[in-house]
Design a protein around this motif. Structure first.
Motif, PDB file in Angstrom:
ATOM      1  N   THR A   4       0.813  -1.211   0.000  1.00  0.00           N
ATOM      2  CA  THR A   4       0.000   0.000   0.000  1.00  0.00           C
ATOM      3  C   THR A   4       0.850   1.265   0.000  1.00  0.00           C
ATOM      4  O   THR A   4       0.322   2.357   0.144  1.00  0.00           O
ATOM      5  N   THR A   5       2.156   1.129  -0.161  1.00  0.00           N
ATOM      6  CA  THR A   5       3.054   2.266  -0.306  1.00  0.00           C
ATOM      7  C   THR A   5       4.090   1.939  -1.372  1.00  0.00           C
ATOM      8  O   THR A   5       4.349   0.767  -1.684  1.00  0.00           O
ATOM      9  N   GLY A   6       4.729   2.991  -1.906  1.00  0.00           N
ATOM     10  CA  GLY A   6       5.804   2.772  -2.842  1.00  0.00           C
ATOM     11  C   GLY A   6       6.999   2.103  -2.188  1.00  0.00           C
ATOM     12  O   GLY A   6       7.668   1.256  -2.796  1.00  0.00           O
ATOM     13  N   THR A   7       7.268   2.475  -0.944  1.00  0.00           N
ATOM     14  CA  THR A   7       8.362   1.837  -0.209  1.00  0.00           C
ATOM     15  C   THR A   7       8.115   0.338  -0.067  1.00  0.00           C
ATOM     16  O   THR A   7       9.041  -0.474  -0.189  1.00  0.00           O
ATOM     17  N   ALA A   8       6.878  -0.036   0.160  1.00  0.00           N
ATOM     18  CA  ALA A   8       6.550  -1.454   0.294  1.00  0.00           C
ATOM     19  C   ALA A   8       6.742  -2.203  -1.022  1.00  0.00           C
ATOM     20  O   ALA A   8       7.151  -3.362  -1.029  1.00  0.00           O
ATOM     21  N   ILE A   9       6.464  -1.538  -2.157  1.00  0.00           N
ATOM     22  CA  ILE A   9       6.728  -2.164  -3.454  1.00  0.00           C
ATOM     23  C   ILE A   9       8.221  -2.429  -3.603  1.00  0.00           C
ATOM     24  O   ILE A   9       8.647  -3.529  -3.976  1.00  0.00           O
ATOM     25  N   HIS A  10       9.031  -1.435  -3.279  1.00  0.00           N
ATOM     26  CA  HIS A  10      10.486  -1.615  -3.361  1.00  0.00           C
ATOM     27  C   HIS A  10      10.977  -2.690  -2.389  1.00  0.00           C
ATOM     28  O   HIS A  10      11.848  -3.505  -2.714  1.00  0.00           O
ATOM     29  N   ALA A  11      10.408  -2.697  -1.192  1.00  0.00           N
ATOM     30  CA  ALA A  11      10.811  -3.698  -0.198  1.00  0.00           C
ATOM     31  C   ALA A  11      10.492  -5.106  -0.680  1.00  0.00           C
ATOM     32  O   ALA A  11      11.275  -6.046  -0.464  1.00  0.00           O
ATOM     33  N   ALA A  12       9.359  -5.274  -1.348  1.00  0.00           N
ATOM     34  CA  ALA A  12       9.005  -6.587  -1.875  1.00  0.00           C
ATOM     35  C   ALA A  12      10.005  -7.045  -2.938  1.00  0.00           C
ATOM     36  O   ALA A  12      10.432  -8.196  -2.956  1.00  0.00           O
ATOM     37  N   LEU A  13      10.410  -6.127  -3.816  1.00  0.00           N
ATOM     38  CA  LEU A  13      11.400  -6.467  -4.835  1.00  0.00           C
ATOM     39  C   LEU A  13      12.731  -6.838  -4.202  1.00  0.00           C
ATOM     40  O   LEU A  13      13.392  -7.797  -4.619  1.00  0.00           O
ATOM     41  N   CYS A  14      13.121  -6.091  -3.178  1.00  0.00           N
ATOM     42  CA  CYS A  14      14.431  -6.287  -2.567  1.00  0.00           C
ATOM     43  C   CYS A  14      14.485  -7.509  -1.656  1.00  0.00           C
ATOM     44  O   CYS A  14      15.573  -7.956  -1.272  1.00  0.00           O
ATOM     45  N   SER A  15      13.343  -8.047  -1.275  1.00  0.00           N
ATOM     46  CA  SER A  15      13.317  -9.198  -0.369  1.00  0.00           C
ATOM     47  C   SER A  15      13.439 -10.527  -1.097  1.00  0.00           C
ATOM     48  O   SER A  15      13.560 -11.576  -0.475  1.00  0.00           O
ATOM     49  N   ARG A  16      13.417 -10.501  -2.436  1.00  0.00           N
ATOM     50  CA  ARG A  16      13.445 -11.753  -3.191  1.00  0.00           C
ATOM     51  C   ARG A  16      14.808 -12.434  -3.081  1.00  0.00           C
ATOM     52  O   ARG A  16      15.830 -11.789  -2.824  1.00  0.00           O
ATOM     53  N   ALA A  17      14.819 -13.720  -3.313  1.00  0.00           N
ATOM     54  CA  ALA A  17      16.073 -14.473  -3.258  1.00  0.00           C
ATOM     55  C   ALA A  17      17.045 -13.994  -4.322  1.00  0.00           C
ATOM     56  O   ALA A  17      18.265 -14.005  -4.117  1.00  0.00           O
ATOM     57  N   SER A  18      16.508 -13.577  -5.473  1.00  0.00           N
ATOM     58  CA  SER A  18      17.349 -13.055  -6.544  1.00  0.00           C
ATOM     59  C   SER A  18      16.546 -12.045  -7.342  1.00  0.00           C
ATOM     60  O   SER A  18      15.330 -11.914  -7.166  1.00  0.00           O
ATOM     61  N   SER A  19      17.202 -11.355  -8.244  1.00  0.00           N
ATOM     62  CA  SER A  19      16.524 -10.336  -9.050  1.00  0.00           C
ATOM     63  C   SER A  19      15.583 -10.943 -10.079  1.00  0.00           C
ATOM     64  O   SER A  19      14.808 -10.224 -10.709  1.00  0.00           O
ATOM     65  N   SER A  20      15.626 -12.275 -10.245  1.00  0.00           N
ATOM     66  CA  SER A  20      14.736 -12.937 -11.206  1.00  0.00           C
ATOM     67  C   SER A  20      13.701 -13.839 -10.538  1.00  0.00           C
ATOM     68  O   SER A  20      12.930 -14.509 -11.235  1.00  0.00           O
ATOM     69  N   THR A  21      13.663 -13.877  -9.221  1.00  0.00           N
ATOM     70  CA  THR A  21      12.660 -14.687  -8.521  1.00  0.00           C
ATOM     71  C   THR A  21      11.268 -14.127  -8.811  1.00  0.00           C
ATOM     72  O   THR A  21      11.008 -12.952  -8.555  1.00  0.00           O
ATOM     73  N   PRO A  22      10.337 -14.922  -9.352  1.00  0.00           N
ATOM     74  CA  PRO A  22       9.022 -14.390  -9.723  1.00  0.00           C
ATOM     75  C   PRO A  22       8.266 -13.830  -8.512  1.00  0.00           C
ATOM     76  O   PRO A  22       8.325 -14.396  -7.414  1.00  0.00           O
ATOM     77  N   ILE A  23       7.554 -12.714  -8.731  1.00  0.00           N
ATOM     78  CA  ILE A  23       6.762 -12.109  -7.669  1.00  0.00           C
ATOM     79  C   ILE A  23       5.610 -11.316  -8.278  1.00  0.00           C
ATOM     80  O   ILE A  23       5.761 -10.678  -9.321  1.00  0.00           O
ATOM     81  N   THR A  24       4.442 -11.405  -7.664  1.00  0.00           N
ATOM     82  CA  THR A  24       3.293 -10.579  -8.004  1.00  0.00           C
ATOM     83  C   THR A  24       3.044  -9.614  -6.848  1.00  0.00           C
ATOM     84  O   THR A  24       2.894 -10.049  -5.704  1.00  0.00           O
ATOM     85  N   ILE A  25       3.018  -8.324  -7.146  1.00  0.00           N
ATOM     86  CA  ILE A  25       2.789  -7.303  -6.129  1.00  0.00           C
ATOM     87  C   ILE A  25       1.411  -6.700  -6.360  1.00  0.00           C
ATOM     88  O   ILE A  25       1.165  -6.028  -7.368  1.00  0.00           O
ATOM     89  N   GLN A  26       0.496  -6.992  -5.459  1.00  0.00           N
ATOM     90  CA  GLN A  26      -0.853  -6.440  -5.517  1.00  0.00           C
ATOM     91  C   GLN A  26      -0.843  -5.091  -4.795  1.00  0.00           C
ATOM     92  O   GLN A  26      -0.452  -5.009  -3.632  1.00  0.00           O
ATOM     93  N   VAL A  27      -1.267  -4.049  -5.491  1.00  0.00           N
ATOM     94  CA  VAL A  27      -1.179  -2.693  -4.956  1.00  0.00           C
ATOM     95  C   VAL A  27      -2.575  -2.128  -4.746  1.00  0.00           C
ATOM     96  O   VAL A  27      -3.445  -2.240  -5.614  1.00  0.00           O
ATOM     97  N   GLU A  28      -2.784  -1.518  -3.587  1.00  0.00           N
ATOM     98  CA  GLU A  28      -4.034  -0.825  -3.299  1.00  0.00           C
ATOM     99  C   GLU A  28      -3.718   0.490  -2.606  1.00  0.00           C
ATOM    100  O   GLU A  28      -2.843   0.566  -1.754  1.00  0.00           O
TER     101      GLU A  28
END
Length: 524
Positions: A60-84
């Motif tokens: 629900t924040t831009g920081t949280a979007i970045h945090a989700a990307l940065c928490s992955r095991a690697s830069s190619s680990t698949p992730i879906t970020i649902q934003v509200e």
């Protein structure tokens, strides 16, 4: 039963990320990516699946979007970020990690792959915060609004592009998004959808691009010819000065789009670009296809298009319009399957399907959009953004009739769209028997003056028989893009006294067909 698990951030994340972590949640087991599948050129080169097969995170924040990307095991680990919710400068900070490269004040998708960003719930709005895709591949962006991103003035983000791609980008699908500005370069805005420096295999579908000087480009200069294989289909381009799109080299497939009020030029094929232009509907526009502002020729293959009240300039050294009777001067082979709607039903189909929060409706080529696909809903617990959205100055209009001079009388008016038989000028003619309606259930109308004018109050008077149809709205300083106030219901709306040249009333939600009989403005 799925059990929500709080996202654990790696030790390498910046302290700032921890503030946004409260807005991020993971759900197990793995969830699918976006609703529907990619279309057009995004299906080529191995296809575009985004974060399919990976974990699903809510932010629900831009920081949280970045945090989700940065928490992955690697830069190619698949992730879906649902934003509200609303993503803005106040809640979009840089986050550090081994699987990301982010920055403050912009959603940075840099040196990563296999990511989906999708709006859910009550909607996702990136307010004055652009989305930057750089050196990335296999990206999906779906069901979000990006508005008023600036390259000059304050605040600035992403070079003024709503969505921008550059530097070896591959396979991006942008679908059911709304991209909008509040003016052109002189007001601080740049492109709504730009691609440059070796960006390929991109599809823009079922989206709205409006109220901008520049719709978008492919190639930053006549020498940047490394881009191409772009599909544009079932999009609405409305109140755009030029670049709808501008193509420098490469190949583009442009079909079933609705173009309204292209003020200077539309599809600008130049520097050897080749465009297949099928079954589009062009209305109330100028020079909608050709090579413009250069002597470096481009090419097109045309079929089935409708030109409704389109004007054409005389040919010149740097301007070679395709009309008034456009003819093909190349052939383009399309490697994927697709279904064409007849051009005469494109306005209706696009009106029902294009843009964020339309239920992800699509067309099967029969001129009858499919039943709405369910908009994704959050699977984790609801959370509060780190930085709360601004509280409306006056959420409930007061019923008192304003006193003083109605400054709208004698002023100018324009807007985002208008339904047949209605006019922008009807809102400032003093006659409650005439009115303006948007082409759909949402839209905006503006009052403008030739010199700066102080305003602190407006009165929105609905036409007879439509009272109560306007549900939610925003009042915007069109000079700066700043939201003066927002709320519900028509009537008298007050806000801090502001000196401006143009003020916009934007209907963001309605029932039935909203009809504004008078848009009155007052100094006090």
């Amino acid at each position: 039963m799925k059990r929500p698990v709080a996202l654990r951030l790696s030790a390498g994340l910046a302290t700032m990320a921890l503030a946004g972590a409260a807005s991020v949640f993971l759900t197990m087991p793995q969830a699918s990516a976006a609703t529907g599948g990619a279309t057009g050129y995004a299906t080529q080169n191995g296809g575009t699946t985004g974060g399919a097969g990976g974990q699903t995170v809510r932010a629900t924040t831009g920081t949280a979007i970045h945090a989700a990307l940065c928490s992955r095991a690697s830069s190619s680990t698949p992730i879906t970020i649902q934003v509200e919710g609303t993503i803005n400068h106040g809640n979009t900070a840089k986050v550090s990690g081994s699987s990301c490269s982010t920055a403050a004040g912009v959603i940075e998708l840099k040196q990563i792959s296999n990511v989906t960003i999708v709006g859910v719930g009550s909607g996702a709005v990136f307010d004055q915060v652009g989305i930057h895709i750089r050196d990335a591949k296999n990206i999906i962006i779906q069901n979000v609004t990006v508005r008023n991103v600036k390259k000059s003035g304050s605040p600035t983000s992403n070079g003024g592009d709503a969505i921008g791609m550059e530097s070896n980008v591959r396979n991006v699908w942008v679908d059911h998004v709304t991209l909008e500005a509040s003016g052109g370069e002189s007001e601080g805005y740049d492109g709504l959808f730009d691609m440059k420096d070796n960006t390929q295999y991109v599809t823009l579908s079922y989206s709205i691009l409006r109220n901008s000087g520049r719709g978008g480009l492919v190639g930053s200069s006549e020498s940047d010819l490394s881009n191409g294989f772009i599909t544009y289909h079932h999009n609405l381009y409305e109140n755009i000065d030029s670049r709808a799109p501008l193509l420098r080299g490469g190949t583009a497939h442009i079909y079933n789009n609705h173009y309204v009020s292209l003020n200077e030029s539309g599809i600008n094929s130049r520097a050897g670009a080749r465009a297949k232009v099928d079954n589009n509907y062009f209305k109330d526009s100028k020079d909608v296809l050709g090579t413009f502002y250069t002597d470096a020729a481009g090419y097109w293959q045309v079929s089935g298009n409708i030109f409704d009240n389109v004007t054409w300039s005389a040919p010149g050294t740097d301007n070679k319009p395709a009309g008034p009777n456009p003819q093909s001067n190349t052939t383009v082979s399309i490697p994927y399957s697709y279904s064409l709607d007849a051009a005469n039903c494109v306005p209706s189909v696009v009106n029902q399907t294009a843009g964020a929060n339309k239920g992800l409706r699509v067309s099967d080529g029969s001129c009858s959009p499919q039943s709405p696909s369910p908009t994704p809903t959050p699977t984790g617990p609801t959370s509060t953004p780190t930085t709360p959205a601004p509280t409306p100055t006056d959420p409930s209009p007061t019923p008192t009739q304003p006193s003083g001079t109605n400054l709208s009388i004698g002023a100018g008016a324009d807007g985002s769209s208008k339904a047949d038989g209605t006019s922008y000028g009807n809102v400032r003619d003093g006659d409650v028997n005439t009115y303006w309606s948007p082409a759909g259930s949402t839209g905006s109308v503006s009052i403008k003056w030739g010199s700066p004018t102080a305003v602190s109050k407006i009165n929105i008077r609905e036409a007879s028989g439509s009272a109560g149809s306007i549900k939610t709205w925003r009042v915007v300083n069109a000079d700066t893009g700043a939201v003066l106030t927002s709320g519900t219901g028509a009537g008298v709306i007050t806000f801090p006294r502001t000196t401006l040249s143009k003020i916009t009333f934007e209907i963001t939600g309605s029932t039935g067909t909203p009809k504004v009989a008078e848009y009155e403005t007052y100094a006090s």
